[in-house]
Design an enzyme around this catalytic site. Structure first.
Site, PDB file in Angstrom:
ATOM      1  N   GLY A  15     -69.258 -11.045  62.762  1.00  0.00           N
ATOM      2  CA  GLY A  15     -70.538 -10.902  62.063  1.00  0.00           C
ATOM      3  C   GLY A  15     -71.625 -10.237  62.889  1.00  0.00           C
ATOM      4  O   GLY A  15     -72.808 -10.466  62.644  1.00  0.00           O
ATOM      5  N   SER A  16     -71.244  -9.378  63.837  1.00  0.00           N
ATOM      6  CA  SER A  16     -72.291  -8.709  64.626  1.00  0.00           C
ATOM      7  C   SER A  16     -73.074  -7.724  63.762  1.00  0.00           C
ATOM      8  O   SER A  16     -74.262  -7.493  64.007  1.00  0.00           O
ATOM      9  CB  SER A  16     -71.697  -8.008  65.849  1.00  0.00           C
ATOM     10  OG  SER A  16     -70.889  -6.928  65.472  1.00  0.00           O
ATOM     11  N   ASN A  17     -72.426  -7.158  62.760  1.00  0.00           N
ATOM     12  CA  ASN A  17     -73.161  -6.263  61.860  1.00  0.00           C
ATOM     13  C   ASN A  17     -74.108  -7.039  60.957  1.00  0.00           C
ATOM     14  O   ASN A  17     -75.221  -6.584  60.672  1.00  0.00           O
ATOM     15  CB  ASN A  17     -72.180  -5.412  61.048  1.00  0.00           C
ATOM     16  CG  ASN A  17     -71.578  -4.318  61.910  1.00  0.00           C
ATOM     17  OD1 ASN A  17     -72.216  -3.308  62.183  1.00  0.00           O
ATOM     18  ND2 ASN A  17     -70.357  -4.555  62.391  1.00  0.00           N
ATOM     19  N   ARG A  37     -53.620 -13.389  44.214  1.00  0.00           N
ATOM     20  CA  ARG A  37     -54.786 -12.533  44.471  1.00  0.00           C
ATOM     21  C   ARG A  37     -55.781 -12.554  43.300  1.00  0.00           C
ATOM     22  O   ARG A  37     -56.996 -12.569  43.500  1.00  0.00           O
ATOM     23  CB  ARG A  37     -54.290 -11.105  44.714  1.00  0.00           C
ATOM     24  CG  ARG A  37     -55.388 -10.141  45.102  1.00  0.00           C
ATOM     25  CD  ARG A  37     -54.809  -8.759  45.326  1.00  0.00           C
ATOM     26  NE  ARG A  37     -54.002  -8.691  46.529  1.00  0.00           N
ATOM     27  CZ  ARG A  37     -54.516  -8.533  47.752  1.00  0.00           C
ATOM     28  NH1 ARG A  37     -55.822  -8.455  47.915  1.00  0.00           N
ATOM     29  NH2 ARG A  37     -53.727  -8.455  48.800  1.00  0.00           N
ATOM     30  N   MET A  85     -62.194  -8.432  55.682  1.00  0.00           N
ATOM     31  CA  MET A  85     -60.843  -7.909  55.818  1.00  0.00           C
ATOM     32  C   MET A  85     -59.935  -8.281  54.647  1.00  0.00           C
ATOM     33  O   MET A  85     -58.831  -8.798  54.841  1.00  0.00           O
ATOM     34  CB  MET A  85     -60.228  -8.396  57.134  1.00  0.00           C
ATOM     35  CG  MET A  85     -61.051  -8.052  58.371  1.00  0.00           C
ATOM     36  SD  MET A  85     -61.316  -6.281  58.555  1.00  0.00           S
ATOM     37  CE  MET A  85     -59.729  -5.800  59.192  1.00  0.00           C
ATOM     38  N   ASN A  91     -69.210  -0.657  52.054  1.00  0.00           N
ATOM     39  CA  ASN A  91     -68.337  -1.164  53.108  1.00  0.00           C
ATOM     40  C   ASN A  91     -68.559  -0.352  54.390  1.00  0.00           C
ATOM     41  O   ASN A  91     -68.777   0.849  54.344  1.00  0.00           O
ATOM     42  CB  ASN A  91     -66.869  -1.028  52.678  1.00  0.00           C
ATOM     43  CG  ASN A  91     -65.898  -1.533  53.732  1.00  0.00           C
ATOM     44  OD1 ASN A  91     -66.099  -2.594  54.324  1.00  0.00           O
ATOM     45  ND2 ASN A  91     -64.840  -0.778  53.991  1.00  0.00           N
ATOM     46  N   HIS A 101     -66.670   0.961  57.620  1.00  0.00           N
ATOM     47  CA  HIS A 101     -65.301   1.189  58.100  1.00  0.00           C
ATOM     48  C   HIS A 101     -65.342   1.925  59.433  1.00  0.00           C
ATOM     49  O   HIS A 101     -66.026   2.952  59.556  1.00  0.00           O
ATOM     50  CB  HIS A 101     -64.513   2.009  57.071  1.00  0.00           C
ATOM     51  CG  HIS A 101     -63.091   2.230  57.486  1.00  0.00           C
ATOM     52  ND1 HIS A 101     -62.161   1.218  57.521  1.00  0.00           N
ATOM     53  CD2 HIS A 101     -62.448   3.349  57.919  1.00  0.00           C
ATOM     54  CE1 HIS A 101     -61.003   1.701  57.953  1.00  0.00           C
ATOM     55  NE2 HIS A 101     -61.146   2.981  58.198  1.00  0.00           N
ATOM     56  N   SER A 153     -68.069   4.833  59.222  1.00  0.00           N
ATOM     57  CA  SER A 153     -68.580   5.318  57.941  1.00  0.00           C
ATOM     58  C   SER A 153     -69.064   4.157  57.097  1.00  0.00           C
ATOM     59  O   SER A 153     -68.496   3.063  57.146  1.00  0.00           O
ATOM     60  CB  SER A 153     -67.459   6.027  57.149  1.00  0.00           C
ATOM     61  OG  SER A 153     -66.828   7.023  57.919  1.00  0.00           O
ATOM     62  N   GLU A 213     -59.849   2.438  45.449  1.00  0.00           N
ATOM     63  CA  GLU A 213     -59.012   3.008  46.501  1.00  0.00           C
ATOM     64  C   GLU A 213     -59.440   2.459  47.862  1.00  0.00           C
ATOM     65  O   GLU A 213     -60.629   2.584  48.223  1.00  0.00           O
ATOM     66  CB  GLU A 213     -59.233   4.525  46.486  1.00  0.00           C
ATOM     67  CG  GLU A 213     -58.040   5.317  46.897  1.00  0.00           C
ATOM     68  CD  GLU A 213     -58.368   6.807  46.816  1.00  0.00           C
ATOM     69  OE1 GLU A 213     -57.872   7.545  47.656  1.00  0.00           O
ATOM     70  OE2 GLU A 213     -59.142   7.196  45.920  1.00  0.00           O
ATOM     71  N   LEU A 214     -58.531   1.887  48.613  1.00  0.00           N
ATOM     72  CA  LEU A 214     -58.870   1.263  49.908  1.00  0.00           C
ATOM     73  C   LEU A 214     -59.532   2.280  50.854  1.00  0.00           C
ATOM     74  O   LEU A 214     -58.935   3.307  51.181  1.00  0.00           O
ATOM     75  CB  LEU A 214     -57.614   0.687  50.564  1.00  0.00           C
ATOM     76  CG  LEU A 214     -57.826   0.068  51.950  1.00  0.00           C
ATOM     77  CD1 LEU A 214     -58.640  -1.209  51.865  1.00  0.00           C
ATOM     78  CD2 LEU A 214     -56.499  -0.187  52.641  1.00  0.00           C
ATOM     79  N   GLU A 223     -72.577   1.352  65.301  1.00  0.00           N
ATOM     80  CA  GLU A 223     -72.301   0.833  63.950  1.00  0.00           C
ATOM     81  C   GLU A 223     -73.471  -0.014  63.461  1.00  0.00           C
ATOM     82  O   GLU A 223     -73.827   0.040  62.289  1.00  0.00           O
ATOM     83  CB  GLU A 223     -71.074  -0.081  63.984  1.00  0.00           C
ATOM     84  CG  GLU A 223     -69.749   0.602  63.849  1.00  0.00           C
ATOM     85  CD  GLU A 223     -68.628  -0.422  63.681  1.00  0.00           C
ATOM     86  OE1 GLU A 223     -67.562  -0.010  63.247  1.00  0.00           O
ATOM     87  OE2 GLU A 223     -68.821  -1.615  63.974  1.00  0.00           O
TER      88      GLU A 223
HETATM   89  C1  GRF Z   1     -66.607  -3.609  62.622  1.00  0.00           C
HETATM   90  O1  GRF Z   1     -66.118  -2.857  63.668  1.00  0.00           O
HETATM   91  C2  GRF Z   1     -66.295  -2.928  61.349  1.00  0.00           C
HETATM   92  O2  GRF Z   1     -66.329  -1.559  61.442  1.00  0.00           O
HETATM   93  C3  GRF Z   1     -64.920  -3.411  61.052  1.00  0.00           C
HETATM   94  O3  GRF Z   1     -64.864  -4.719  61.538  1.00  0.00           O
HETATM   95  C4  GRF Z   1     -65.813  -4.897  62.507  1.00  0.00           C
HETATM   96  C5  GRF Z   1     -66.684  -6.017  62.125  1.00  0.00           C
HETATM   97  O4  GRF Z   1     -67.427  -6.460  63.173  1.00  0.00           O
HETATM   98  N1  GRF Z   1     -64.598  -3.307  59.672  1.00  0.00           N
HETATM   99  P1  GRF Z   1     -68.421  -7.657  62.993  1.00  0.00           P
HETATM  100  O5  GRF Z   1     -67.681  -8.805  62.334  1.00  0.00           O
HETATM  101  O6  GRF Z   1     -69.590  -7.182  62.167  1.00  0.00           O
HETATM  102  O7  GRF Z   1     -68.841  -8.014  64.381  1.00  0.00           O
END
Ligand code: GRF
Length: 221
Positions: A15-17, A68, A93, A110, A112, A139, A146-147, A177
């Protein structure tokens, strides 16, 4: 001042983002109300980050569902609870099925870790190194069926160094990011970006190529 836009954030891990978004809100940079964080992993560190910030959290573990479709139906209900203007997948994920996608089409994005359309899916850093690429990046794209295949809004590019390992590359990309997700979400809070089917409009004009993150953290065409 216009009202802050409501967002739900989906995570699976660190969850750093998510933290970067919370910090930008706290700093007054983002007019965003993250009112719900949902994780499909109960031990995700991002849940602690959300709780610390006073954000409602939910856990929906996919392993507890028969299939699912059942998971997706419950997830869609949970996502609707916060009435989000925007759904942000930040390290989530799981593949997004139609039951999740349909209600949030055009307002789900999303992050990526690759320069899409290159390297959809996992292990992007190693794949870029193995291919002998000299650049890598991340990105932000609209989520479609589409994934990792939806229209790309914005990207950040970094060099691949000769001695790079996947871990080293991921570590260097991380802070960029964070800037990318904040700057991109800011476009939404200012109502500057919209997606109508396959194409993206920025400031009302059809976007020809993804916005690029600049050294100062802003996005430019
Ligand atoms: C990020 O690198 C993102 O691009 C990828 O998973 C990572 C998530 O990092 N999909 P965080 O959980 O936000 O730290």
């Amino acid at each position: 001042m216009t009202e802050a836009r409501r967002a739900t954030v989906l995570i699976s891990g660190n969850g750093s983002n998510l933290q970067a978004l919370i910090d930008a809100i706290d700093a007054g940079q983002l007019q965003l109300d993250i009112n719900h964080v949902i994780s499909n992993v109960a031990s995700a560190k991002g849940l602690e980050r959300a709780e610390k910030a006073g954000i409602r959290t939910s856990v929906l573990e996919h392993g507890r569902f028969e299939n699912r479709d059942d998971f997706d139906a419950s997830m869609a209900l949970l996502m609707a609870a916060g009435e989000p203007d925007l759904v942000i997948l930040a390290g989530f994920m799981r593949i997004i099925g139609p039951a999740i996608l349909e209600p949030f089409k055009g307002r789900m994005i999303n992050l990526h870790p690759a320069l899409l359309p290159k390297y959809r899916g996992v292990n992007t850093y190693q794949r870029a190194i193995d291919a002998g690429d000299d650049i890598h990046g991340a990105s932000i794209h609209f989520v479609t069926a589409e994934l990792d295949g939806g229209p790309v809004i914005s990207q950040v590019v970094i060099p691949i160094l000769p001695e790079d390992t996947a871990d080293a590359l991921a570590e260097r990309l991380g802070p960029r990011e964070h800037e990318l997700i904040v700057a991109s979400v800011e476009f939404f809070t200012h109502h500057r970006v919209e997606c109508d089917g396959g194409s993206i409009k920025v400031d009302g004009k059809l976007m020809e190529k993804p916005l690029l993150l600049q050294a100062d953290g802003s996005l430019a065409a």
